[in-house]
Design an enzyme around this catalytic site. Structure first.
Site, PDB file in Angstrom:
ATOM      1  N   ARG A 225       0.849  -1.195   0.000  1.00 33.28           N
ATOM      2  CA  ARG A 225       0.000   0.000   0.000  1.00 33.28           C
ATOM      3  C   ARG A 225       0.890   1.252   0.000  1.00 33.28           C
ATOM      4  O   ARG A 225       1.961   1.263   0.616  1.00 33.28           O
ATOM      5  CB  ARG A 225      -0.899   0.030   1.239  1.00 33.28           C
ATOM      6  N   GLU A 254      -3.488   8.209  -5.052  1.00 33.86           N
ATOM      7  CA  GLU A 254      -3.728   7.617  -6.379  1.00 33.86           C
ATOM      8  C   GLU A 254      -4.953   8.256  -7.019  1.00 33.86           C
ATOM      9  O   GLU A 254      -5.938   8.500  -6.323  1.00 33.86           O
ATOM     10  CB  GLU A 254      -3.944   6.106  -6.247  1.00 33.86           C
ATOM     11  N   HIS A 273      -1.236   0.689 -10.001  1.00 35.92           N
ATOM     12  CA  HIS A 273      -1.959  -0.209  -9.079  1.00 35.92           C
ATOM     13  C   HIS A 273      -2.609  -1.389  -9.832  1.00 35.92           C
ATOM     14  O   HIS A 273      -3.807  -1.616  -9.736  1.00 35.92           O
ATOM     15  CB  HIS A 273      -3.034   0.577  -8.302  1.00 35.92           C
TER      16      HIS A 273
HETATM   17  P1  NDP Z   1      -2.465 -10.548   4.613  1.00 38.50           P
HETATM   18  O1  NDP Z   1      -3.345  -9.786   5.528  1.00 38.50           O
HETATM   19  O2  NDP Z   1      -2.787 -11.975   4.331  1.00 38.50           O
HETATM   20  O3  NDP Z   1      -0.963 -10.501   5.179  1.00 38.50           O
HETATM   21  C1  NDP Z   1      -0.358  -9.358   5.672  1.00 38.50           C
HETATM   22  C2  NDP Z   1       1.071  -9.694   6.087  1.00 38.50           C
HETATM   23  O4  NDP Z   1       1.718  -8.489   6.511  1.00 38.50           O
HETATM   24  C3  NDP Z   1       1.156 -10.684   7.267  1.00 38.50           C
HETATM   25  O5  NDP Z   1       2.191 -11.600   7.052  1.00 38.50           O
HETATM   26  C4  NDP Z   1       1.501  -9.780   8.453  1.00 38.50           C
HETATM   27  O6  NDP Z   1       2.248 -10.418   9.461  1.00 38.50           O
HETATM   28  C5  NDP Z   1       2.333  -8.714   7.783  1.00 38.50           C
HETATM   29  N1  NDP Z   1       2.338  -7.459   8.561  1.00 38.50           N
HETATM   30  C6  NDP Z   1       1.295  -6.673   8.858  1.00 38.50           C
HETATM   31  N2  NDP Z   1       1.696  -5.605   9.588  1.00 38.50           N
HETATM   32  C7  NDP Z   1       3.031  -5.733   9.733  1.00 38.50           C
HETATM   33  C8  NDP Z   1       4.031  -4.967  10.391  1.00 38.50           C
HETATM   34  N3  NDP Z   1       3.738  -3.838  11.059  1.00 38.50           N
HETATM   35  N4  NDP Z   1       5.314  -5.404  10.341  1.00 38.50           N
HETATM   36  C9  NDP Z   1       5.626  -6.548   9.690  1.00 38.50           C
HETATM   37  N5  NDP Z   1       4.723  -7.325   9.037  1.00 38.50           N
HETATM   38  C10 NDP Z   1       3.452  -6.918   9.071  1.00 38.50           C
HETATM   39  O7  NDP Z   1      -2.391  -9.717   3.269  1.00 38.50           O
HETATM   40  P2  NDP Z   1      -2.198 -10.226   1.737  1.00 38.50           P
HETATM   41  O8  NDP Z   1      -0.928 -10.979   1.625  1.00 38.50           O
HETATM   42  O9  NDP Z   1      -3.416 -10.858   1.236  1.00 38.50           O
HETATM   43  O10 NDP Z   1      -2.092  -8.819   1.018  1.00 38.50           O
HETATM   44  C11 NDP Z   1      -1.090  -7.885   1.397  1.00 38.50           C
HETATM   45  C12 NDP Z   1      -1.439  -6.520   0.887  1.00 38.50           C
HETATM   46  O11 NDP Z   1      -1.242  -6.457  -0.505  1.00 38.50           O
HETATM   47  C13 NDP Z   1      -2.911  -6.093   1.042  1.00 38.50           C
HETATM   48  O12 NDP Z   1      -3.184  -5.648   2.352  1.00 38.50           O
HETATM   49  C14 NDP Z   1      -3.000  -4.973   0.071  1.00 38.50           C
HETATM   50  O13 NDP Z   1      -2.631  -3.770   0.714  1.00 38.50           O
HETATM   51  C15 NDP Z   1      -1.941  -5.326  -0.984  1.00 38.50           C
HETATM   52  N6  NDP Z   1      -2.528  -5.627  -2.292  1.00 38.50           N
HETATM   53  C16 NDP Z   1      -2.063  -4.951  -3.388  1.00 38.50           C
HETATM   54  C17 NDP Z   1      -2.572  -5.199  -4.642  1.00 38.50           C
HETATM   55  C18 NDP Z   1      -2.006  -4.531  -5.854  1.00 38.50           C
HETATM   56  O14 NDP Z   1      -2.549  -4.710  -6.948  1.00 38.50           O
HETATM   57  N7  NDP Z   1      -0.943  -3.783  -5.732  1.00 38.50           N
HETATM   58  C19 NDP Z   1      -3.678  -6.155  -4.828  1.00 38.50           C
HETATM   59  C20 NDP Z   1      -4.051  -6.844  -3.635  1.00 38.50           C
HETATM   60  C21 NDP Z   1      -3.508  -6.561  -2.416  1.00 38.50           C
HETATM   61  P3  NDP Z   1       1.656 -11.649  10.363  1.00 38.50           P
HETATM   62  O15 NDP Z   1       1.555 -12.813   9.398  1.00 38.50           O
HETATM   63  O16 NDP Z   1       2.698 -11.874  11.390  1.00 38.50           O
HETATM   64  O17 NDP Z   1       0.337 -11.216  10.883  1.00 38.50           O
END
Ligand code: NDP
Length: 310
Positions: A225, A254, A273
């Site tokens: 993001r 955006e 995006h």
């Molecule tokens: P998930 O919610 O499944 O996973 C998020 C991950 O981020 C987890 O492993 C979590 O750790 C980690 N995390 C969250 N906060 C922190 C932090 N402060 N420090 C370190 N690690 C952290 O999300 P997805 O994998 O499904 O998607 C990730 C992101 O991708 C979405 O939230 C969205 O913003 C983005 N996205 C972008 C798209 C694009 O086209 N560019 C399309 C779709 C999504 P833990 O496992 O330990 O909880």
């Protein structure tokens, strides 16, 4: 059951058709139908206006049309209703492909050859680094991050991961957690792929200190993001470090403003995006399966940990 569909995307009609087809026994409304919002039980949404959510006093489930849910959590009228977000294999494949494309563009020096082509210059070869000699740090090992990591590992890259909480399952690569280990993670990565969600904790996590901890000659791919990256700090860093490259798919604002200096920088790739766009048919299929689960059990578990914010 009354369902509201709200989506401002260019292909909203296509979405509407597919949803109506799949949920054929239900009444699907858009705002144009002027439905009684208090009778809406389900909402399939992206960027729903806050005042509309306020009127939906009896909504039981909110389906996010994407993997991210910040567009719902940021609404002041959100009242902790269960959110179902997309966890779609097609999106995971798209994300992994996008990351790989940016990685290869960097690894194979394609930017240099593209510049040479524009100048009609036949330049000397530059020996590319082998996969086994590159360490890719995946920041965020959720649904999309885990799939991308496993694909890159299969291709022979070294992968390390960083996540929020202590890993409870086994990974086939080293995984770090805890802020104290972030520097170690960054020091060891030739390429960092940011796949973090937008939360209060991740806001501007990629700032000047983060960038300085990365190798001077390296690549940062941001597909998580825009809010996680401080663009001012990045712009300064890019000016000072000509061997530092970025591939940006998401931005603080955006669409990216025309006046943003990042557009013109030679060590920057910009995409609008599109890293992992939602696939209509599989997404609707997924939503329908969750909907049936709700009908069967009379309730559904929130996909989101409201304390963590993702
Ligand atoms: P998930 O919610 O499944 O996973 C998020 C991950 O981020 C987890 O492993 C979590 O750790 C980690 N995390 C969250 N906060 C922190 C932090 N402060 N420090 C370190 N690690 C952290 O999300 P997805 O994998 O499904 O998607 C990730 C992101 O991708 C979405 O939230 C969205 O913003 C983005 N996205 C972008 C798209 C694009 O086209 N560019 C399309 C779709 C999504 P833990 O496992 O330990 O909880």
């Amino acid at each position: 059951m009354s369902i509201l569909f709200y989506c401002p995307w260019h292909n909203q009609n296509q979405w509407f058709i597919e949803i109506k087809k799949k949920f054929k026994n239900e009444k699907i409304f858009t705002l144009q139908d002027k439905p009684h919002l208090s009778k809406i039980k389900f909402a399939i949404i992206w960027n729903l206006p806050n005042n509309i959510l306020k009127e939906m006093k009896n909504v039981k489930v909110l389906f996010s049309l994407g993997a991210g849910v910040d567009h719902i959590l940021n609404l002041s009228n959100y009242r902790s209703q269960p959110i179902i977000r997309l966890k779609d294999k097609v999106m995971a494949e798209r994300m992994a492909n996008h990351v790989l494309s940016q990685l290869l563009f960097y690894q194979l020096n394609l930017n240099t050859y593209l510049n040479a082509q524009q100048r009609k210059k036949w330049i000397e070869d530059i020996e590319p680094i082998l996969n086994q000699d590159i360490t890719i740090g995946i920041l965020g090992l959720g649904f999309l991050g885990s799939f991308t990591s496993s694909q890159l590992k299969k291709l022979g890259y070294n992968v390390i991961g960083f996540k929020y909480s202590k890993p409870i399952k086994n990974y086939s690569f080293p995984v770090l957690y805890n802020k104290n280990n972030l520097k170690k993670f960054l020091h060891n990565s030739n390429v960092v792929v940011n796949m973090l969600p937008s939360t209060q904790e991740t806001k501007h996590m990629i700032n000047k200190f983060f960038l300085r901890a990365m190798k001077k000659k390296s690549l940062l791919i941001n597909v998580g993001r825009g809010s996680t990256l401080n663009e001012k700090d990045l712009t300064i860093h890019l000016k000072k470090n000509k061997q530092f490259y970025v591939s940006l798919d998401v931005f603080e604002k955006e669409p990216l403003l025309k006046s943003n200096p990042l557009w013109k920088m030679s060590n920057v790739i910009i995409t609008p995006h599109i890293a992992s766009i939602t696939a209509i048919d599989t997404a609707v299929e997924y939503m329908y399966s969750k909907y049936c689960e709700y009908l069967k059990n009379g309730r559904i578990k929130n996909d989101i940990n409201l304390v963590k914010g993702y």
